[in-house]
Design an enzyme around this catalytic site. Structure first.
Site, PDB file in Angstrom:
ATOM      1  N   HIS A 249     -27.210  -0.189  12.359  1.00  0.00           N
ATOM      2  CA  HIS A 249     -27.123  -0.863  11.147  1.00  0.00           C
ATOM      3  C   HIS A 249     -28.306  -1.341  10.525  1.00  0.00           C
ATOM      4  O   HIS A 249     -29.384  -1.359  11.599  1.00  0.00           O
ATOM      5  CB  HIS A 249     -25.954  -1.993  11.407  1.00  0.00           C
ATOM      6  N   CYS A 292     -28.676   1.880   7.256  1.00  0.00           N
ATOM      7  CA  CYS A 292     -28.333   1.390   5.819  1.00  0.00           C
ATOM      8  C   CYS A 292     -29.765   0.521   5.488  1.00  0.00           C
ATOM      9  O   CYS A 292     -30.398   0.011   6.309  1.00  0.00           O
ATOM     10  CB  CYS A 292     -27.321   0.421   5.441  1.00  0.00           C
TER      11      CYS A 292
END
Length: 438
Positions: A249, A292
């Site tokens: 992430h 991301c």
């Protein structure tokens, strides 16, 4: 009644009748093709001709055009492959048609977990509303062998490119964070499908002659220590290049450790720059970041045209405007005999990002991320004759064409756009499987 090359006519009619739906929804991946090869329905060359097709639709169409010519067992083997790969709804579509009442068999769809966001997207199979990760067509990773560079190509391009002659070509580090500490990082979900990405990268860079180290689920301090140790490895001195892949992430400019703490990407690049990693000076350093860079989901825009759907010395001054105050003749005389060529602080790097600044990256819980899928495919088929910058341009093009399929969810028809940055100073060809003889 036997049809062309022995397939029953009713089976041929069934395939023809359902061809549109099959091309739209069927997932033709490595596992599916292997099932047909095991039954001797497809030859190796046929399998390769299918898997090399660039889109799921084209792979499906290629397979359906071959099946009627593969004998009377081809239809039953095809249905078996659908069941084995969790596509029972398509098997039922073929076997439950009215004209097949006498041999009808009903199969219960087994629901697939739908994807979640890094971003997340589901496979083009039976779907439930459990969790969704944004995905275009849920193809499984391509595992066809890396195509080799030819001696002629090497001889033609080696002079203007980075020297890539060592064996191994270099060291590769893959850090993959899949499971996060629920206490320290309660807002970070498990990255289902991340384990697929790490295995894909391990395999493709091993085939490209890199010594690959894979580390799973590290905290931010753990990642920092791992990267520092990797950068200090003495073997960097004798190899031609280096690869670092970070899967987690993330936010703009940083990725998460399993403890919910952030590791800044600028620190990662600094760890391999010319000052901090002298063993890799003037050698290409490749980075691939699957994370991301923000929370915004790219919903895409409609095209205004085109189809509706379906790359003189001594005169320079510093811009800072203050040119070496106190640089006297004495110091110039002292240094004249020991001048060395200087390097910029950071050079010879190329980094591929899965998404643009501020946007989410797409990962399929079953098949892995869009970006790593496309990097893997492009390296396997194009590294033989394409330098890395152009390979990443091609990856951008493939990502641009992908689109999430998740009807009834916010992820339906979602988009992603990858990008890369480069301070490479020469062409970077990997020259796969070619080792010049001296």
């Amino acid at each position: 009644m036997l049809g062309e090359c022995g397939m029953l006519e009713r089976d041929r009619r069934g395939l023809r009748k359902c061809s549109v739906t099959l091309c739209k929804e069927m997932v033709v991946d490595e596992l599916f093709i292997q099932s047909l090869q095991t039954d001797d329905i497809l030859t190796d060359s046929m399998a390769e001709s299918i898997l090399v097709e660039p889109t799921s639709h084209k792979r499906s169409w290629r397979l359906l055009s071959l099946l009627p010519k593969r004998g009377p067992r081809a239809f039953s083997s095809f249905c078996s492959a659908l069941r084995d790969t969790e596509q029972q709804h398509l098997c039922a579509l073929l076997t439950e048609s009215p004209e097949r009442d006498g041999e009808r068999q009903r199969y219960v769809d087994s629901p697939l977990p739908l994807p979640t966001q890094e971003g997340i997207v589901p496979a083009k199979r039976a779907r439930t509303q459990e969790s969704m990760e944004m995905c275009l067509d849920a193809d499984s990773p391509i595992t066809s062998s890396v195509l080799p560079c030819t001696p002629d190509f090497y001889l033609k391009h080696c002079q203007q490119s980075y020297s890539m002659v060592s064996s191994p070509r270099g060291l590769a580090l893959v850090i993959s964070n899949v499971s996060f500490d629920p206490c320290a990082a309660p807002d970070l979900d498990s990255r289902k499908g991340g384990e697929v990405d790490e295995e894909v990268l391990r395999k493709v860079f091993t085939e490209l002659d890199y010594i690959v180290t894979v580390r799973r689920d590290l905290t931010a301090p753990g990642m920092r220590e791992c990267i520092e140790q990797f950068g200090r490895r003495q073997q960097h001195q004798t190899v031609s290049s280096c690869v670092v892949c970070l899967l987690s992430h993330g936010v703009e400019g940083a990725i998460y450790g399993t403890d919910g703490q952030l590791l800044e990407l600028d620190w990662v690049f600094e760890a391999f720059d010319n000052a901090h990693c002298p063993l890799l000076q003037n050698k290409p350093k490749m980075f691939f970041i699957q994370a991301c860079r923000g929370e915004e989901m790219d919903c895409g825009v409609e095209q205004s045209d085109g189809p509706e759907r379906t790359q003189s010395p001594g005169c320079e001054q510093r811009d800072a405007g203050r040119e070496g105050e106190g640089d006297g003749d004495t110091r110039q005389t002292e240094e004249r005999g020991r001048l060395r060529v200087k390097l910029p602080q950071r050079s010879d790097m190329i980094c591929g990002f899965a998404s643009l600044k501020g946007t989410a990256a797409m990962r399929n819980t079953k098949r892995g991320s869009w970006f790593i899928q496309e990097v893997n495919s492009a390296l396997r088929f194009r590294a033989r004759d394409t330098h890395l910058s152009d390979i990443l341009v091609q990856v951008n093009g493939r990502i641009k064409d992908r689109e999430g399929y998740a009807p009834g969810t916010p992820h339906h028809r979602c988009k992603e756009m990858s990008e890369f940055t480069s301070s490479l100073c020469k062409d970077l060809y990997l020259f796969p499987k070619y080792h010049p003889q001296y």
